[in-house]
Design a protein around this motif. Structure first.
Motif, PDB file in Angstrom:
ATOM      1  N   GLY A 124      57.271  25.069  34.279  1.00 48.41           N
ATOM      2  CA  GLY A 124      58.335  24.220  34.820  1.00 48.41           C
ATOM      3  C   GLY A 124      59.512  24.082  33.863  1.00 48.41           C
ATOM      4  O   GLY A 124      60.576  23.593  34.241  1.00 48.41           O
ATOM      5  N   ALA A 125      59.300  24.486  32.605  1.00 49.20           N
ATOM      6  CA  ALA A 125      60.348  24.317  31.610  1.00 49.20           C
ATOM      7  C   ALA A 125      61.421  25.384  31.713  1.00 49.20           C
ATOM      8  O   ALA A 125      62.499  25.240  31.172  1.00 49.20           O
ATOM      9  N   ILE A 126      61.081  26.451  32.398  1.00 45.97           N
ATOM     10  CA  ILE A 126      62.021  27.580  32.447  1.00 45.97           C
ATOM     11  C   ILE A 126      62.631  27.664  33.845  1.00 45.97           C
ATOM     12  O   ILE A 126      61.926  27.572  34.849  1.00 45.97           O
ATOM     13  N   GLU A 127      63.926  27.802  33.866  1.00 43.96           N
ATOM     14  CA  GLU A 127      64.576  27.925  35.164  1.00 43.96           C
ATOM     15  C   GLU A 127      64.922  29.382  35.403  1.00 43.96           C
ATOM     16  O   GLU A 127      65.827  29.936  34.787  1.00 43.96           O
ATOM     17  N   LEU A 128      64.180  30.009  36.276  1.00 41.27           N
ATOM     18  CA  LEU A 128      64.403  31.424  36.565  1.00 41.27           C
ATOM     19  C   LEU A 128      64.989  31.570  37.963  1.00 41.27           C
ATOM     20  O   LEU A 128      64.553  30.921  38.901  1.00 41.27           O
ATOM     21  N   VAL A 129      65.954  32.408  38.043  1.00 41.95           N
ATOM     22  CA  VAL A 129      66.543  32.682  39.354  1.00 41.95           C
ATOM     23  C   VAL A 129      66.392  34.178  39.618  1.00 41.95           C
ATOM     24  O   VAL A 129      66.763  35.000  38.782  1.00 41.95           O
ATOM     25  N   ALA A 130      65.831  34.525  40.761  1.00 37.21           N
ATOM     26  CA  ALA A 130      65.648  35.937  41.092  1.00 37.21           C
ATOM     27  C   ALA A 130      66.998  36.546  41.465  1.00 37.21           C
ATOM     28  O   ALA A 130      67.782  35.939  42.197  1.00 37.21           O
ATOM     29  N   ARG A 131      67.251  37.720  40.908  1.00 36.10           N
ATOM     30  CA  ARG A 131      68.521  38.371  41.205  1.00 36.10           C
ATOM     31  C   ARG A 131      68.392  39.089  42.545  1.00 36.10           C
ATOM     32  O   ARG A 131      67.412  39.811  42.768  1.00 36.10           O
ATOM     33  N   GLY A 132      69.336  38.892  43.400  1.00 41.04           N
ATOM     34  CA  GLY A 132      69.260  39.482  44.736  1.00 41.04           C
ATOM     35  C   GLY A 132      69.437  40.992  44.692  1.00 41.04           C
ATOM     36  O   GLY A 132      69.985  41.528  43.740  1.00 41.04           O
TER      37      GLY A 132
END
Lengths: 80, 450
Positions: free
Chosen positions: B441-449
């Motif tokens: 939960g500490a890491i904010e990952l966003v998947a690249r489209g």
């Protein structure tokens, strides 16, 4: 009863404290990406600090005897 | 002096190849070589039985084969803690003859890898793990237990109450006690140790008197002392007399024929003499304030050195007394240790006290958990308790404080002072129903489209 005071620095519970130079402080703060104020503290009135004559704002390096690592380094910032 | 032939012969006898033995023989006299070896053996680095190996290894120059000193050097270079290094060196030395460089590298890499894997992952909730690792064994601890130090009659709080005491950072434990180690003759001779114990034990008149009373007839206070107690505690009657006379300039003491002490003060009423009687009763004759009793014990079930256990604690005052080995003297009063020896010593004392208490109850808690607690408690330079007034009370988050204890008070104060909650901790995020910032939960990952 003779009074011949033993230095507290000799006591088995007291690890070695030493004042750290400016360069080493910078290295340390860079390594952990922290500011000086984020270091753990030690009071100016601490008997060991009095003994080694550190001043407010100094950083002391503590060479701890660790039960798990054998030796461990710890740093504290002297506060008033 | 040895000849070249003798040297070569001796070397080949020890298993060195002929060719190399001759080479060595050219350069060294064996006497020199063995002197060098003896020196090496004397140093801590090399263990007994290495001599032959050193000679044998001197003959190994082929590629990949291990040279003397390589183990030491390579282990020291690898990024592992000292304790693991020491253990590794010892084990590697034992199998040194079977090693070559390739094998050694493989071992070192393996150890480093294992070590790194065993490290705590960033953002792991170590505090919760520590709390549970101490909390669970805590349920198995006796709730009320006192114990004797050794066989003597000194009570020391142990078990759960003791753990609570340490964690609460009490200014004074319910049963203060010291372990005083002794130096030289005092540690070897029981009588000397006993003498010291009597010397530091606080003694009041009330401990050595058999009777104390005010006589109306001659308007004076009469004290009779117990000869046996005086002898046991090495106190002279003369000393007692001086002590009483030292109370005030017009106090006069004289010894009557029957051994009683007569205390006279001119122009005193009966009431005042009654008061004086009480004061005399509580007058200290000798010893250190705070030490009620000292008991001599031998370490290690009766064959080690003599040491003192004391009821009551006065670390500062035993420092510098002849016979006391201050550097090895400890107390169970952590606040006192912080005061006399500093915050780092207090941290060590917290760890020792907690580990000893847990061990005494037969509980096996990893020292890392205890270390973390001790570190957290001493982080600010003074010993802080874990609780409302200490660590938990010092939290930045309003919601976290409110969730812990005295909810309404905390919320009210926060509202009054207009506090803001940054929602950075665990508790506050649970309260508002957000993912907590721990572990993944500490890491904010966003998947690249795409």
């Amino acid at each position: 009863m003779k009074k011949e005071k033993v230095s507290i620095l000799e006591h088995g519970l007291v690890p070695k404290h030493e004042i750290v130079g400016a360069e080493e402080i910078k290295e340390l703060l860079d390594k952990y990406k922290i500011k000086r104020e984020q270091l753990p503290k030690i009071k100016l009135s601490d008997p060991v600090i009095k003994e080694i004559k550190a001043d407010t704002g100094d950083v002391v390096k503590i060479r701890r005897q660790s039960r798990t690592a054998g030796k461990a380094l710890f740093y504290r910032l002297v506060i008033g | 002096m040895q000849t070249k032939e003798e040297v070569t012969k001796e070397l080949t006898g020890a298993g060195v190849e002929q060719e190399i033995a001759e080479l060595i023989g050219d350069e060294f006299m064996l006497a020199e070589l063995t002197a060098g070896l003896d020196k090496l053996l004397d140093s801590e680095e090399v263990e007994e039985g290495c001599a032959e190996d050193i000679i044998r290894m001197a003959g190994r120059e082929e590629e990949g084969e291990i040279k003397f000193g390589d183990i030491e050097l390579k282990v020291n270079e690898s990024a592992i803690p000292k304790r693991i290094k020491d253990e590794l060196k010892k084990k590697l030395r034992a199998i040194r003859t079977e090693l070559n460089n390739k094998k050694l590298d493989a071992i070192l890499n393996g150890v480093a890898e294992k070590y790194n894997k065993s490290k705590v992952v960033p953002r792991e909730a170590v505090g919760i793990v520590a709390a549970q690792s101490i909390g669970e064994p805590g349920t198995q601890m006796t709730l009320r237990t006192f114990h004797y130090a050794g066989v003597g009659a000194i009570y020391i709080t142990l078990g759960l109450p003791r753990i609570i005491e340490v964690v609460d950072a009490r200014k004074k434990p319910s049963t203060p006690a010291m372990k005083i180690k002794l130096t030289g003759e005092y540690a070897r001779n029981r009588n000397k140790a006993e003498e010291l114990a009597r010397e530091i034990e606080k003694t009041y008149i009330r401990d050595i008197k058999s009777e104390i009373d005010v006589s109306r007839k001659d308007m004076s206070v009469w004290v009779s002392l117990r000869e046996k107690e005086l002898k046991r505690r090495h106190i002279e009657k003369e000393e007692v007399k001086e002590k009483i006379e030292g109370m005030d300039s017009d106090v006069h003491v004289e010894e009557a024929e029957d051994g009683k002490l007569r205390i006279q003060v001119p122009n005193k009423s009966y009431q005042e003499l009654r008061k004086l009687e009480k004061e005399v009763n509580n007058l200290s004759v000798k010893g250190i304030e705070g030490i009620m009793r000292g008991i001599v014990r031998r370490e290690n079930e009766g064959d080690g050195e003599y040491m003192l256990y004391t009821e009551g604690s006065a670390l500062k005052k035993v420092r510098g007394i002849e016979g006391v080995d201050f550097s090895r003297t400890t107390t169970n009063n952590i606040a006192e240790i912080a005061d006399v020896l500093g915050i780092e010593a207090a941290r060590n004392a917290i760890i020792d006290e907690m580990m000893n208490t847990l061990e005494e109850q037969g509980l096996d808690v990893d020292v890392r958990h205890v270390t973390l607690i001790a570190d957290a408690m001493t982080m600010e330079g003074e010993v802080k308790s874990i609780g409302r007034h200490g660590l938990a009370g010092g939290k930045v988050s309003v919601l976290s404080r409110a969730a812990f204890e005295v909810t309404v008070d905390n919320l009210l104060d926060a509202a009054m002072y207009g506090e803001t909650d940054e929602l950075k901790g665990v508790t506050e995020n649970v309260i508002v129903g957000q993912p907590i910032k721990l572990g993944t939960g500490a890491i904010e990952l966003v998947a690249r489209g795409g």
